[in-house]
Design an enzyme around this catalytic site. Structure first.
Site, PDB file in Angstrom:
ATOM      1  N   SER A 830       0.793  -1.237   0.000  1.00  0.00           N
ATOM      2  CA  SER A 830       0.000   0.000   0.000  1.00  0.00           C
ATOM      3  C   SER A 830       0.825   1.286   0.000  1.00  0.00           C
ATOM      4  O   SER A 830       0.264   2.385  -0.076  1.00  0.00           O
ATOM      5  CB  SER A 830      -0.973   0.005   1.179  1.00  0.00           C
ATOM      6  N   LYS A 873      -6.072   4.011   9.354  1.00  0.00           N
ATOM      7  CA  LYS A 873      -5.190   4.965   8.700  1.00  0.00           C
ATOM      8  C   LYS A 873      -5.723   6.387   8.864  1.00  0.00           C
ATOM      9  O   LYS A 873      -4.954   7.339   9.041  1.00  0.00           O
ATOM     10  CB  LYS A 873      -5.030   4.606   7.212  1.00  0.00           C
TER      11      LYS A 873
END
Ligand code: ADP
Length: 926
Positions: A830, A873
């Protein structure tokens, strides 16, 4: 004797039998004494050693009766009766015979040189003891009856050797043995030899005390040795009478043994109220040895050893050994109230009989029978008892009433936890389904999230909401399947598995079992704990869960399983398949504030014994605590810090009150005369007293000191300014290394088992030269992340070529990519888009937009693929005061589902190809 019958049929019948006795008068005492014993023995006091019956003195001479351990080993079946014996101290002499109220006597003992040989299957008959046996063979029975009529009521009783006994069906064991013993159909001499080989040659001259139907009561008189066999039907032998070797009564050594046997025996006797006042001091050396051996729980071989020993000193030594063992066993077996262990088991079986499943009940009964038979084998007894103890203590058919009240459940969940509305909603849905179905089983809930977010405590709340008992089973690092499924009984120290232990401890069949840290299950070569857990939790299998120790199937289908995990990816596939995963991803500052204020502060305050009005922690202090000390996703550390504060406050309050009540400055702790250690040594009660007096609460303080206290006590204030005095300097390292990231550095967002976090991708250029283009990577990156860096390098080069074809930076520059906190291993795809941005920033020598963070996997063609952990996140980004986030387009829904307070103040962009990121990162106005 008939007392036994009384036990068998209930007490009253014993009296009826007593009346049938010729010497019934002499036994009245026996009956009276038995009243105390009866209720205990009925369920099998066979392990209370020794259970005893005492007959009081009769007008002529007192006679002792004893029901030793063997006696108690009965099974309500006639066969077992053969194992029981009574004791009379005077077995070998004419004097006894004349005084005995029961035994019909014939004084010509010496003349008994030819006797019928009765084989005894279980125990030798020790002189002085009574033993009932059953004889069904009509010929033998007739011969016995005949010999009583002939005024020669004596037989030889000989213990059968091992392996000579047979299994019997309806016939009595003694009888079976007699049958075999006769060994029909072989040549006479051979037959007789074989017969003699089957029994021990040393036996007992037994007086037939009575014959009632098939039951023959023998009384041991003296030791015999077989000389030869004279007839087989009924088996008859010529015998020698054995006499003890002469010994010197005053020999110090033998005397010492005698005294030791007496004192050890007294220990045995006093464990039973009926024996307690028995005086054994007047027993001769021989009788004491015989008596001790007979009442100990010794097995048949040990008893035979005592029987054949003619050296009185050696016999005393043998007995001493047996009696000592018995003392040890008594210590284990005797319970305080004197009720026996097996009685306890019996009561458990009988009271639960209707609820225990049939197959289990069968095993219980079988084992119980075994338990009774095993009293002469100590180690096996303990094993069987231990097994039965576990089996019977389980809550068979015992349920707690399940509460499906959704409103109440909501109230409880809110009471215990702030926020988590989606989690609570899922739990309420689950309860609602339970209500409609009438049961909540069949589902396994898995709460996943970083540490300290409340997974365990939510599990506890669910149990409270459903009114189920709660049990926590931490499986982190567990590698032994036996922990779950139990160890086979053959192992030393074998135990049942955790599930059985759990049922025992909660006492209901439908608890909520929290399987903690299921993602950290270990592995082992002997089996896979994951598949064992699957057997436990899988609704398809767990109705018949087999624990190796119990070896019977138990029903776990009523149990509600809730698992917790940090990372669901680490949960073994088959387990995950059956779970309903509920995510708890961590808290943002705002939520942590609420949790701290409304839950943690309140509970800590209460736990420390501090009254809310005694202390004030300001919001600014809490905020600083959250932001500068406890940045992780959960609140466990926050809780610890708050506890730290309150402990210090408690000390401060105590100091105020403990030393001098007119201390006015709470911060002036130096004026206190007591040192820390002195205060620590004070008992909590004293501290509470002092606290109360400090606040002027106790009546005593009101009367005595109120004037001083009321005006001198000062509330402890904790603010941002003095927070460091309580919790030290901020421990948390600033996640943001750069206020404004330099060229080549971009902030990415990562997702770890601890929750989300920000991470920087740094790229710098190493050397330049035609064709020197290349990439060096550091930062403990895993294979996926390394590949991702190479992909990013290629994509960046391609983009650069498209945008500035004349820029040969990538072709000619050797680059170094690093991800800081090099000690932490990292992996995953990611960070792809972050890496490209970092390369491009370096190539174009352009800073990326301030307060920007991004995450997304990139393909070689520059497309952005979705990532995991959007919530974590986002929380991490907010924590680092990021203003703009770039997420993959495919994650838009994940973000939109987040709570409003989490999204607040964030500018979020969703992109599906890198081109858009380029615009966001580089085309900006500063
Ligand atoms: P986990 O099992 O996820 O590691 P715990 O259940 O042990 O975490 O929670 C740690 C502490 O935090 C507990 O005392 C719990 O009560 C508290 N806690 C966590 N989340 C909340 C919440 N939302 N509201 C109130 N207290 C919470």
């Amino acid at each position: 004797l008939l007392f036994l019958e009384g036990f068998k049929n209930g007490f009253d019948t014993s009296l009826v039998h007593l009346r049938r006795l010729p010497s019934y008068y002499g036994l009245l005492h026996l009956r009276r004494q038995s009243l105390t014993l009866n209720s205990r023995v009925f369920y099998g006091a066979r392990h209370v050693t020794p259970a005893a019956i005492r007959v009081g003195s009769n007008p002529v001479q007192s006679l002792l009766f004893r029901a030793p351990t063997q006696l108690t080993g009965w099974n309500r079946s006639s066969r077992e009766l053969g194992r029981r014996v009574y004791f009379s101290a005077r077995s070998d002499g004419v004097d006894l015979l004349s005084s005995s109220p029961i035994v019909s006597t014939n004084p010509n003992l010496e003349d008994c040189l030819t006797v019928i040989a009765l084989p005894l299957p279980h125990k030798p008959l020790i002189p002085g003891f009574y033993m009932p046996i059953y004889v069904k063979d009509p010929k033998v029975l007739a011969a016995l009856q005949e010999s009583t009529r002939q005024q020669a009521p004596y037989v030889g009783a000989f213990l059968l050797k091992d392996g000579a006994s047979t299994d019997s069906s309806s016939r009595s064991e003694t009888d079976n043995v007699v049958e075999k013993f006769k060994g029909k159909g072989k040549p006479k001499k051979k037959r007789r030899k074989e017969l003699l080989n089957r029994i021990y040659q040393v036996g007992t001259l037994a007086q037939i005390s009575s014959i009632q139907g098939e039951q023959v009561i023998l009384f041991g008189r003296r030791r015999l040795l077989i000389k030869e066999m004279v007839s087989e039907d009924p088996p008859t032998v010529n015998v020698y009478h054995l006499k003890d070797k002469p010994y010197d009564k005053d020999n110090a050594v033998i005397k010492a043994s005698y005294v030791e046997v007496i004192s050890t025996l007294r220990d045995v006797l006093k464990t039973n109220s009926l024996w307690r006042d028995q005086d054994i001091g007047d027993f001769s050396y021989q009788h004491l040895a015989d008596f001790g051996a007979g009442i100990s729980g010794a097995n048949k071989h040990q008893n035979q050893g005592v029987l054949k020993e003619l050296d009185v000193h050696k016999r005393l030594e043998l007995t001493l050994e047996l009696v000592k063992k018995q003392v040890e066993i008594n210590k284990i077996k005797e319970t305080d109230d004197g009720s026996s262990l097996s009685a306890k088991i019996r009561v458990r079986i009988d009271t639960n009989r209707d609820k225990i499943p049939k197959h289990v009940l069968k095993v219980m009964e079988e084992e119980f029978t075994k338990l009774e038979m095993l009293e002469d084998n100590y180690s096996d007894f303990d094993l069987t008892y231990n097994y039965l103890d576990w089996l019977t203590v389980l809550p068979w058919g015992n349920f707690s009433y399940e509460n499906f009240d959704v409103l109440r459940a909501k109230k409880i969940l809110d009471e215990d936890h702030y926020g988590l509305s989606d989690v609570k909603e899922r739990i309420l849905e689950f309860i609602a389904v339970g209500r409609l179905r009438g049961t909540s089983q069949g589902k396994i809930i898995c709460l996943s999230g970083p540490p300290g977010v409340g997974k365990t405590s939510i599990g506890r709340s669910i149990a409270r909401a459903l009114d189920r008992k709660f049990f926590r089973f931490a499986v982190g690092g567990l590698s032994d399947v036996g922990e779950i499924k139990g160890h086979c009984q053959t192992y030393v120290g074998a135990m049942p598995g955790k599930m059985v232990q759990c049922l025992k401890s909660v006492g209901t069949e439908n608890p909520l079992i929290l399987i903690d840290e299921i993602d950290k299950l270990g592995r082992c070569h002997t089996g896979d704990p994951a598949s064992a857990l699957l057997e436990v939790m899988d609704p398809e299998q767990n109705a018949n869960f087999l624990d190796h120790f119990l070896n019977v199937t138990i029903d776990l289908s009523k149990v509600l399983f809730v698992c917790t995990a940090n990372v669901i990816e680490m949960i073994p596939g088959p387990l995950l398949d059956r779970m309903e995963v509920i995510d708890l991803s961590g808290y943002v500052t705002d939520e942590k504030m609420h949790i701290a204020r409304d839950y943690l502060v309140k509970t800590t305050c209460r736990d420390c014994g501090i009254k809310p009005e005694q202390v004030d922690v300001s919001d600014a202090a809490l905020l600083s605590l959250i932001e500068n000390y406890c940045r992780e996703a959960g609140v466990r550390n926050l809780q610890k810090q708050i506890e730290k504060i309150y402990r210090k406050v408690a000390l401060e309050l105590v100091r105020q009150g403990a030393v001098s009540l007119d201390v006015t400055d709470t911060k002036d702790t130096k004026s206190s005369a007591k040192t820390d250690s002195e205060v620590k040594r004070m008992k909590l009660a004293d501290i509470m007293k002092i606290l109360e007096s400090a606040t002027g609460d106790s009546t005593e303080s009101k009367t005595k000191q109120s004037g001083v206290v009321a005006k001198t006590f000062k509330k402890v204030m904790i603010d941002e300014s003095n927070l460091a005095d309580y919790v030290g300097k901020p421990v948390f390292q600033e996640e943001k290394i750069y206020e404004q990231t330099p060229v080549g550095v971009v902030m990415g967002l990562a997702w770890t088992s601890m929750g989300g976090s920000t991470l920087y991708i740094e790229t710098t250029f190493v050397e330049e030269g035609e064709g020197k283009g290349g990439l060096h990577i550091t930062g403990q990156l895993g294979d996926v992340m390394k590949e991702s860096a190479e992909i990013a390098h290629t994509v960046a080069r391609k983009i650069m070529f498209e945008k500035e074809p004349e820029n040969l930076f990538f072709a000619n520059s050797k680059l170094h990519l690093h991800v800081p906190e090099g000690a932490t291993p990292k992996d995953g795809p990611s960070a792809g888009c972050t890496m490209i941005t970092s390369f491009l920033s370096l190539a174009m020598k352009k800073l990326v937009r301030k307060d920007l963070a991004m995450t997304g996997e990139v393909t070689l063609t520059g497309r952005i693929l979705p990532i995991g952990g959007v919530k974590e996140k986002t929380i991490a980004a907010k924590r680092s005061r990021i203003k703009t986030i770039i997420f993959p387009e495919a994650n838009r829904r994940d973000f939109e589902e987040l709570a409003e307070n989490m999204k607040e103040g964030l500018e979020v962009h969703f992109v599906d190809e890198y081109e858009k990121i380029f615009d966001l990162a580089f085309n900006y106005d500063h």
